[in-house]
Design an enzyme around this catalytic site. Structure first.
Site, PDB file in Angstrom:
ATOM      1  N   VAL A   1       7.233  13.834   8.695  1.00 35.95           N
ATOM      2  CA  VAL A   1       8.008  14.917   9.307  1.00 35.95           C
ATOM      3  C   VAL A   1       8.287  15.952   8.230  1.00 35.95           C
ATOM      4  O   VAL A   1       8.727  15.619   7.130  1.00 35.95           O
ATOM      5  CB  VAL A   1       9.329  14.397   9.920  1.00 35.95           C
ATOM      6  CG1 VAL A   1      10.148  15.550  10.496  1.00 35.95           C
ATOM      7  CG2 VAL A   1       9.031  13.364  11.001  1.00 35.95           C
TER       8      VAL A   1
ATOM      9  N   HIS B   1      13.863  10.020   9.420  1.00 28.44           N
ATOM     10  CA  HIS B   1      14.399   8.740   9.886  1.00 28.44           C
ATOM     11  C   HIS B   1      14.638   8.768  11.391  1.00 28.44           C
ATOM     12  O   HIS B   1      14.364   7.782  12.093  1.00 28.44           O
ATOM     13  CB  HIS B   1      15.720   8.420   9.179  1.00 28.44           C
ATOM     14  CG  HIS B   1      15.610   8.256   7.699  1.00 28.44           C
ATOM     15  ND1 HIS B   1      15.990   9.239   6.817  1.00 28.44           N
ATOM     16  CD2 HIS B   1      15.158   7.225   6.933  1.00 28.44           C
ATOM     17  CE1 HIS B   1      15.806   8.820   5.575  1.00 28.44           C
ATOM     18  NE2 HIS B   1      15.281   7.610   5.617  1.00 28.44           N
TER      19      HIS B   1
ATOM     20  N   GLU C   1      15.791  13.981   9.597  1.00 28.38           N
ATOM     21  CA  GLU C   1      14.986  14.000  10.813  1.00 28.38           C
ATOM     22  C   GLU C   1      13.797  13.047  10.729  1.00 28.38           C
ATOM     23  O   GLU C   1      13.320  12.534  11.746  1.00 28.38           O
ATOM     24  CB  GLU C   1      14.498  15.426  11.098  1.00 28.38           C
ATOM     25  CG  GLU C   1      13.628  15.584  12.322  1.00 28.38           C
ATOM     26  CD  GLU C   1      14.282  15.094  13.610  1.00 28.38           C
ATOM     27  OE1 GLU C   1      13.535  14.684  14.525  1.00 28.38           O
ATOM     28  OE2 GLU C   1      15.528  15.116  13.706  1.00 28.38           O
TER      29      GLU C   1
END
EC number: 6.3.2.1
Length: 298
Positions: free
Chosen positions: A177, A38, A36
């Site tokens: 993230v 990326h 996620e």
């Protein structure tokens, strides 16, 4: 979505895009095994660009002799599914032979910024990063390139390279993230190597960063030495954790700060950066902020 594996094919595809007016071009270099984190870079690229190019290349130049190049996770089919889902236009997947058809005699090196943190722990790593990114920028010639701030030192190094060499590309840093509600383990392709117990204990990285920042906000710690001591104390409560470094530096120049320096006397941003091993897996995490602004929240 078009998948190309040669530099010639990529240049031809990009020339077609430019002639058709599909600019600006956004570029997301990756080593694959996408997650996620990326995906968030690809979404940001899509917001700022009319053509999104992603590369998948596990670069041997940035791995040391005892590091995990051969075992680095790879899953091209899954990567391509994610890329298509996120609206990537061109995926470049070169072989090592395509990128390095002959022994490399020319490398790109950024001094000083690469001597601390991961640069000290992994000699030669950043020469490999800057060399391959320079090659990719020359091949793609993007308007924007997107990198996650989990590798904040890499972002600082690449921004300096681009500035020093007058390269016509803007480095766009993107937020870290995390798993869960955004305060958990920073997403990394290497997380797959963690055992369930190691993964559980690895949450201490983000927890120590939160506690350090909160303690600065509340005035419980005021100096560089006190922050480092807090980080070490919190991380050491996880028996599987082996600390590589826990540092407080200026950002983005990555200059050292004396132990007795008051954080509120530092002008501009600092980075609290961690590298910790759990078993065979080395994880990094960080927090970048302006101490004066954080302390002013009290």
């Amino acid at each position: 979505m078009r998948v190309v594996r040669s530099i010639k094919q990529l240049r031809e595809a990009l020339e077609y895009m430019r002639q058709g007016g599909h600019t600006p071009i956004g570029f997301v270099p990756t080593m694959g095994y996408l997650h996620e984190g990326h995906a968030s870079l690809l979404r940001r690229a899509g917001e700022m660009s009319n053509t999104v190019v992603m590369s998948i290349f596990v670069n041997p130049l940035q791995f040391g002799p005892n590091e995990d190049y051969d075992s680095y996770p790879r899953d091209e089919e899954r990567d391509l599914e994610l890329a298509e889902r996120e609206g990537v236009d061109i995926v470049f997947i070169p072989s090592v032979e395509e990128m390095y058809p002959q022994p490399t005699r020319t490398t790109v090196s950024v001094s000083e910024l690469t001597t601390r943190l991961c640069g000290a722990s992994r000699p030669g790593h950043f020469n490999g990063v800057t060399t391959v990114v320079n090659k990719l920028f020359n091949i793609v010639q993007p308007d924007y390139a997107f990198f996650g701030l989990k590798d904040a030192q890499q972002v600082a190094v690449l921004r300096r390279m681009v500035s020093d060499l007058n390269m016509n590309v803007e480095i766009v840093p993107c937020p870290i993230v995390r798993e869960g509600e955004g305060d958990g383990l920073a997403l990394s392709s290497r997380n797959v190597f963690l055992s369930p117990e190691e993964r559980s204990q690895a949450l201490v990285l983000s927890r120590s960063l939160r506690e350090a920042r909160q303690s600065i906000e509340e005035g419980k710690v005021t100096t560089v030495a006190e922050v480092r001591e807090l980080l070490t104390s919190v991380i050491s409560n996880s028996p599987l954790a082996v600390i590589d470094y826990a540092e407080i530096l200026t950002f983005p120049n990555l200059e050292g700060l004396e132990n007795e320096v008051l954080l509120t006397d530092v002008n501009g941003e600092i980075i609290i950066a961690l590298a910790v091993k759990f078993g065979r897996t080395r994880l990094i995490d960080n927090n970048v902020f302006i101490p004066k602004e954080v302390a002013a929240l009290v």
